[in-house]
Design a protein around this motif. Structure first.
Motif, PDB file in Angstrom:
ATOM      1  N   GLU A 294     -18.441   1.034   6.676  1.00  0.00           N
ATOM      2  CA  GLU A 294     -19.042  -0.101   5.972  1.00  0.00           C
ATOM      3  C   GLU A 294     -17.994  -1.125   5.570  1.00  0.00           C
ATOM      4  OE1 GLU A 294     -21.042   3.309   3.720  1.00  0.00           O
ATOM      5  OE2 GLU A 294     -19.708   3.255   5.454  1.00  0.00           O
ATOM      6  N   ILE A 295     -16.787  -0.645   5.311  1.00  0.00           N
ATOM      7  CA  ILE A 295     -15.704  -1.558   4.956  1.00  0.00           C
ATOM      8  C   ILE A 295     -15.352  -2.436   6.145  1.00  0.00           C
ATOM      9  CG2 ILE A 295     -13.298  -1.689   4.219  1.00  0.00           C
ATOM     10  CD1 ILE A 295     -13.728   0.896   2.696  1.00  0.00           C
ATOM     11  N   ASN A 296     -15.345  -1.859   7.342  1.00  0.00           N
ATOM     12  CA  ASN A 296     -15.133  -2.660   8.543  1.00  0.00           C
ATOM     13  C   ASN A 296     -16.237  -3.698   8.697  1.00  0.00           C
ATOM     14  OD1 ASN A 296     -12.817  -1.300   9.363  1.00  0.00           O
ATOM     15  ND2 ASN A 296     -13.960   0.233  10.496  1.00  0.00           N
TER      16      ASN A 296
ATOM     17  N   PHE B 232       0.800  -9.234  17.012  1.00  0.00           N
ATOM     18  CA  PHE B 232       1.078  -8.402  15.840  1.00  0.00           C
ATOM     19  C   PHE B 232       0.165  -8.764  14.678  1.00  0.00           C
ATOM     20  CE2 PHE B 232       3.376  -7.656  11.853  1.00  0.00           C
ATOM     21  CZ  PHE B 232       3.632  -6.307  11.958  1.00  0.00           C
ATOM     22  N   LEU B 233      -0.150 -10.058  14.524  1.00  0.00           N
ATOM     23  CA  LEU B 233      -0.975 -10.508  13.414  1.00  0.00           C
ATOM     24  C   LEU B 233      -2.458 -10.253  13.646  1.00  0.00           C
ATOM     25  CD1 LEU B 233       0.714 -13.934  12.512  1.00  0.00           C
ATOM     26  CD2 LEU B 233       0.787 -11.834  11.176  1.00  0.00           C
ATOM     27  N   TYR B 234      -2.913 -10.501  14.865  1.00  0.00           N
ATOM     28  CA  TYR B 234      -4.354 -10.511  15.108  1.00  0.00           C
ATOM     29  C   TYR B 234      -4.898  -9.234  15.743  1.00  0.00           C
ATOM     30  CZ  TYR B 234      -4.420 -15.437  13.883  1.00  0.00           C
ATOM     31  OH  TYR B 234      -4.328 -16.623  13.198  1.00  0.00           O
ATOM     32  N   LEU B 235      -4.056  -8.414  16.348  1.00  0.00           N
ATOM     33  CA  LEU B 235      -4.549  -7.194  16.970  1.00  0.00           C
ATOM     34  C   LEU B 235      -5.191  -6.241  15.955  1.00  0.00           C
ATOM     35  CD1 LEU B 235      -4.934  -5.583  19.531  1.00  0.00           C
ATOM     36  CD2 LEU B 235      -2.629  -4.621  19.215  1.00  0.00           C
ATOM     37  N   PRO B 236      -4.569  -6.005  14.793  1.00  0.00           N
ATOM     38  CA  PRO B 236      -5.237  -5.125  13.814  1.00  0.00           C
ATOM     39  C   PRO B 236      -6.597  -5.668  13.372  1.00  0.00           C
ATOM     40  CG  PRO B 236      -2.919  -5.412  13.259  1.00  0.00           C
ATOM     41  CD  PRO B 236      -3.216  -6.392  14.335  1.00  0.00           C
ATOM     42  N   ILE B 237      -6.693  -6.996  13.243  1.00  0.00           N
ATOM     43  CA  ILE B 237      -7.971  -7.588  12.846  1.00  0.00           C
ATOM     44  C   ILE B 237      -9.002  -7.378  13.936  1.00  0.00           C
ATOM     45  CG2 ILE B 237      -9.133  -9.750  12.255  1.00  0.00           C
ATOM     46  CD1 ILE B 237      -6.515 -10.746  11.077  1.00  0.00           C
ATOM     47  N   ALA B 238      -8.592  -7.562  15.201  1.00  0.00           N
ATOM     48  CA  ALA B 238      -9.514  -7.351  16.314  1.00  0.00           C
ATOM     49  C   ALA B 238      -9.991  -5.903  16.374  1.00  0.00           C
ATOM     50  CB  ALA B 238      -8.839  -7.745  17.630  1.00  0.00           C
ATOM     51  N   VAL B 239      -9.097  -4.954  16.120  1.00  0.00           N
ATOM     52  CA  VAL B 239      -9.474  -3.537  16.115  1.00  0.00           C
ATOM     53  C   VAL B 239     -10.462  -3.254  14.993  1.00  0.00           C
ATOM     54  CG1 VAL B 239      -8.617  -1.195  15.771  1.00  0.00           C
ATOM     55  CG2 VAL B 239      -7.340  -2.791  17.214  1.00  0.00           C
ATOM     56  N   MET B 240     -10.211  -3.832  13.817  1.00  0.00           N
ATOM     57  CA  MET B 240     -11.112  -3.630  12.681  1.00  0.00           C
ATOM     58  C   MET B 240     -12.514  -4.141  12.996  1.00  0.00           C
ATOM     59  SD  MET B 240     -11.107  -5.539   9.028  1.00  0.00           S
ATOM     60  CE  MET B 240     -11.656  -6.999   9.945  1.00  0.00           C
ATOM     61  N   VAL B 241     -12.602  -5.346  13.586  1.00  0.00           N
ATOM     62  CA  VAL B 241     -13.906  -5.919  13.930  1.00  0.00           C
ATOM     63  C   VAL B 241     -14.594  -5.070  14.993  1.00  0.00           C
ATOM     64  CG1 VAL B 241     -15.069  -7.915  14.937  1.00  0.00           C
ATOM     65  CG2 VAL B 241     -13.211  -8.249  13.293  1.00  0.00           C
ATOM     66  N   ALA B 242     -13.836  -4.602  15.977  1.00  0.00           N
ATOM     67  CA  ALA B 242     -14.418  -3.774  17.034  1.00  0.00           C
ATOM     68  C   ALA B 242     -14.988  -2.479  16.467  1.00  0.00           C
ATOM     69  CB  ALA B 242     -13.369  -3.479  18.104  1.00  0.00           C
ATOM     70  N   MET B 243     -14.276  -1.877  15.511  1.00  0.00           N
ATOM     71  CA  MET B 243     -14.738  -0.627  14.933  1.00  0.00           C
ATOM     72  C   MET B 243     -15.956  -0.803  14.031  1.00  0.00           C
ATOM     73  SD  MET B 243     -13.133   1.710  16.285  1.00  0.00           S
ATOM     74  CE  MET B 243     -11.763   1.768  17.451  1.00  0.00           C
ATOM     75  N   ALA B 244     -16.210  -2.041  13.577  1.00  0.00           N
ATOM     76  CA  ALA B 244     -17.420  -2.291  12.807  1.00  0.00           C
ATOM     77  C   ALA B 244     -18.660  -2.154  13.663  1.00  0.00           C
ATOM     78  CB  ALA B 244     -17.362  -3.689  12.194  1.00  0.00           C
ATOM     79  N   PHE B 245     -18.493  -2.273  14.985  1.00  0.00           N
ATOM     80  CA  PHE B 245     -19.614  -2.153  15.918  1.00  0.00           C
ATOM     81  C   PHE B 245     -19.550  -0.853  16.714  1.00  0.00           C
ATOM     82  CE2 PHE B 245     -18.868  -6.653  15.183  1.00  0.00           C
ATOM     83  CZ  PHE B 245     -20.141  -7.129  14.923  1.00  0.00           C
ATOM     84  N   ASN B 246     -18.736   0.079  16.273  1.00  0.00           N
ATOM     85  CA  ASN B 246     -18.602   1.363  16.964  1.00  0.00           C
ATOM     86  C   ASN B 246     -19.493   2.406  16.300  1.00  0.00           C
ATOM     87  OD1 ASN B 246     -17.773   3.399  18.618  1.00  0.00           O
ATOM     88  ND2 ASN B 246     -15.733   3.629  17.694  1.00  0.00           N
ATOM     89  N   ALA B 247     -20.264   3.115  17.092  1.00  0.00           N
ATOM     90  CA  ALA B 247     -21.203   4.092  16.540  1.00  0.00           C
ATOM     91  C   ALA B 247     -20.511   5.269  15.882  1.00  0.00           C
ATOM     92  CB  ALA B 247     -22.136   4.591  17.648  1.00  0.00           C
TER      93      ALA B 247
ATOM     94  N   GLU C 252     -18.983   2.684  21.386  1.00  0.00           N
ATOM     95  CA  GLU C 252     -20.422   2.652  21.628  1.00  0.00           C
ATOM     96  C   GLU C 252     -21.027   1.575  20.726  1.00  0.00           C
ATOM     97  OE1 GLU C 252     -22.089   6.480  21.016  1.00  0.00           O
ATOM     98  OE2 GLU C 252     -20.598   7.513  22.264  1.00  0.00           O
ATOM     99  N   PRO C 253     -21.394   0.423  21.292  1.00  0.00           N
ATOM    100  CA  PRO C 253     -21.871  -0.708  20.476  1.00  0.00           C
ATOM    101  C   PRO C 253     -23.095  -0.348  19.637  1.00  0.00           C
ATOM    102  CG  PRO C 253     -21.421  -1.394  22.726  1.00  0.00           C
ATOM    103  CD  PRO C 253     -21.362   0.097  22.730  1.00  0.00           C
ATOM    104  N   THR C 254     -23.064  -0.762  18.370  1.00  0.00           N
ATOM    105  CA  THR C 254     -24.176  -0.519  17.461  1.00  0.00           C
ATOM    106  C   THR C 254     -24.033  -1.424  16.232  1.00  0.00           C
ATOM    107  OG1 THR C 254     -25.341   1.129  16.149  1.00  0.00           O
ATOM    108  CG2 THR C 254     -22.958   1.294  16.229  1.00  0.00           C
TER     109      THR C 254
ATOM    110  N   ILE D 261     -18.247  -5.156   6.359  1.00  0.00           N
ATOM    111  CA  ILE D 261     -18.179  -6.281   5.422  1.00  0.00           C
ATOM    112  C   ILE D 261     -16.938  -7.134   5.685  1.00  0.00           C
ATOM    113  CG2 ILE D 261     -16.887  -5.143   3.548  1.00  0.00           C
ATOM    114  CD1 ILE D 261     -18.894  -6.513   1.632  1.00  0.00           C
ATOM    115  N   SER D 262     -15.865  -6.517   6.162  1.00  0.00           N
ATOM    116  CA  SER D 262     -14.675  -7.289   6.528  1.00  0.00           C
ATOM    117  C   SER D 262     -14.969  -8.187   7.716  1.00  0.00           C
ATOM    118  CB  SER D 262     -13.517  -6.344   6.850  1.00  0.00           C
ATOM    119  OG  SER D 262     -13.184  -5.532   5.745  1.00  0.00           O
ATOM    120  N   ALA D 263     -15.727  -7.673   8.686  1.00  0.00           N
ATOM    121  CA  ALA D 263     -16.103  -8.479   9.848  1.00  0.00           C
ATOM    122  C   ALA D 263     -16.977  -9.652   9.435  1.00  0.00           C
ATOM    123  CB  ALA D 263     -16.827  -7.614  10.873  1.00  0.00           C
ATOM    124  N   ILE D 264     -17.881  -9.425   8.481  1.00  0.00           N
ATOM    125  CA  ILE D 264     -18.739 -10.508   7.990  1.00  0.00           C
ATOM    126  C   ILE D 264     -17.905 -11.592   7.317  1.00  0.00           C
ATOM    127  CG2 ILE D 264     -20.531 -11.089   6.312  1.00  0.00           C
ATOM    128  CD1 ILE D 264     -21.772  -8.360   6.863  1.00  0.00           C
ATOM    129  N   PHE D 265     -16.989 -11.198   6.451  1.00  0.00           N
ATOM    130  CA  PHE D 265     -16.139 -12.166   5.764  1.00  0.00           C
ATOM    131  C   PHE D 265     -15.277 -12.929   6.762  1.00  0.00           C
ATOM    132  CE2 PHE D 265     -17.267 -10.376   1.712  1.00  0.00           C
ATOM    133  CZ  PHE D 265     -16.994 -11.389   0.810  1.00  0.00           C
TER     134      PHE D 265
END
Length: 259
Positions: A227-229, A15-30, A39-41, A231-235
């Motif tokens: 872009e928000i995803n 419950f805690l980490y799944l939303p974070i994992a989705v956010m990081v994954a979407m930062a690399f989605n085309a 689609e990795p990008t 910068i969130s992934a970077i942080f």
């Protein structure tokens, strides 16, 4: 019962980490619309590099958080020493007054700061946000360092002074090294409180000058962008690396010498 406890723990972690994992994954989605499959990008990191307002807000947040952590840790450590090593009138009242800034909702605190800063002529802007963040972080520092002081033996300083050390030298040679873990923890906590602070920053920000949480909130109101995803992934990545480095340097969970 053990199996039930493990299941509950696993569900909590998901419950805690799944939303974070989705956010990081979407930062690399085309896809800007978060369609699947992914689609990795690295396209959105390039777009982020050209987003001036978001980068400016990030710079403001980092500078304010760094300044807040240093100032609040210095002032809070001295205040904690005074409250725990000295006896004076009003000492108990001061200790009690440390709790309301932590317990009072930040919405009320932000409103009060806005009114007070306008009344005193301080106004709004980065300087006002820095003052507000320091005021919010100091109680946390005092409590964290004060908790660390409770575990110290006062007779160690007395022993050092009995051997010819001055009180100042005894503090820097004996007390300060023993308090270092608590001080570092307080500094990191003050940094996190400032970096994550939204309400006070929102009230004290001026048009065109804001912090990252305020800028993200403003961007979301206009429409969530990848872009928000990014910068969130970077942080998130930088935070994880810093935590691992700190854990390694402090030997958290390391083996002890049993000789």
């Amino acid at each position: 019962m053990i199996a039930l406890g493990r299941t509950f723990l696993a569900a909590t972690l998901v419950f805690l980490y799944l939303p974070i994992a989705v956010m990081v994954a979407m930062a690399f989605n085309a896809s800007p619309l978060y369609t699947l499959p992914i689609e990795p990008t690295f396209h959105w990191f390039g777009v982020l590099a050209e987003n001036g307002p978001l980068l400016s807000a990030t710079y403001n947040s980092l500078m304010i958080a760094l300044a807040t952590s240093v100032i609040a840790t210095a002032v809070g450590t001295l205040a904690s020493l005074a409250l725990n090593r000295r006896t004076f009138r009003g000492q108990s009242l001061l200790k009690v007054l440390l709790l309301p800034p932590i317990a009072i909702p930040w919405l009320i605190t932000g409103t009060a700061m806005l009114v007070f800063f306008f009344w005193t002529g301080i106004g709004r802007g980065l300087h006002a946000m820095l003052i507000g963040h320091v005021a919010l972080a100091i109680p946390y520092v005092v409590l964290i360092v004060g908790t660390g002081m409770q575990t110290l033996r006062a007779d160690l300083e007395e022993a050092a002074m009995s051997l010819g050390s001055t009180p100042i030298h005894a503090f820097f040679a004996v007390t300060l090294p023993l308090l270092a873990p608590s001080i570092i923890a307080a500094l990191l906590f003050a940094f996190a409180v400032s970096l994550d602070q939204f309400v006070v920053s929102y009230f004290l920000a001026t048009p065109g000058v804001s912090t990252l949480p305020v800028e993200i909130y403003t961007s979301i109101r206009k429409g969530f962008t990848p872009e928000i995803n990014a910068i969130s992934a970077i942080f998130l990545g930088v935070s994880a690396v810093l935590v691992l480095i700190f854990a390694q340097l402090s030997n958290l969970g390391g083996s002890r010498d049993r000789r």
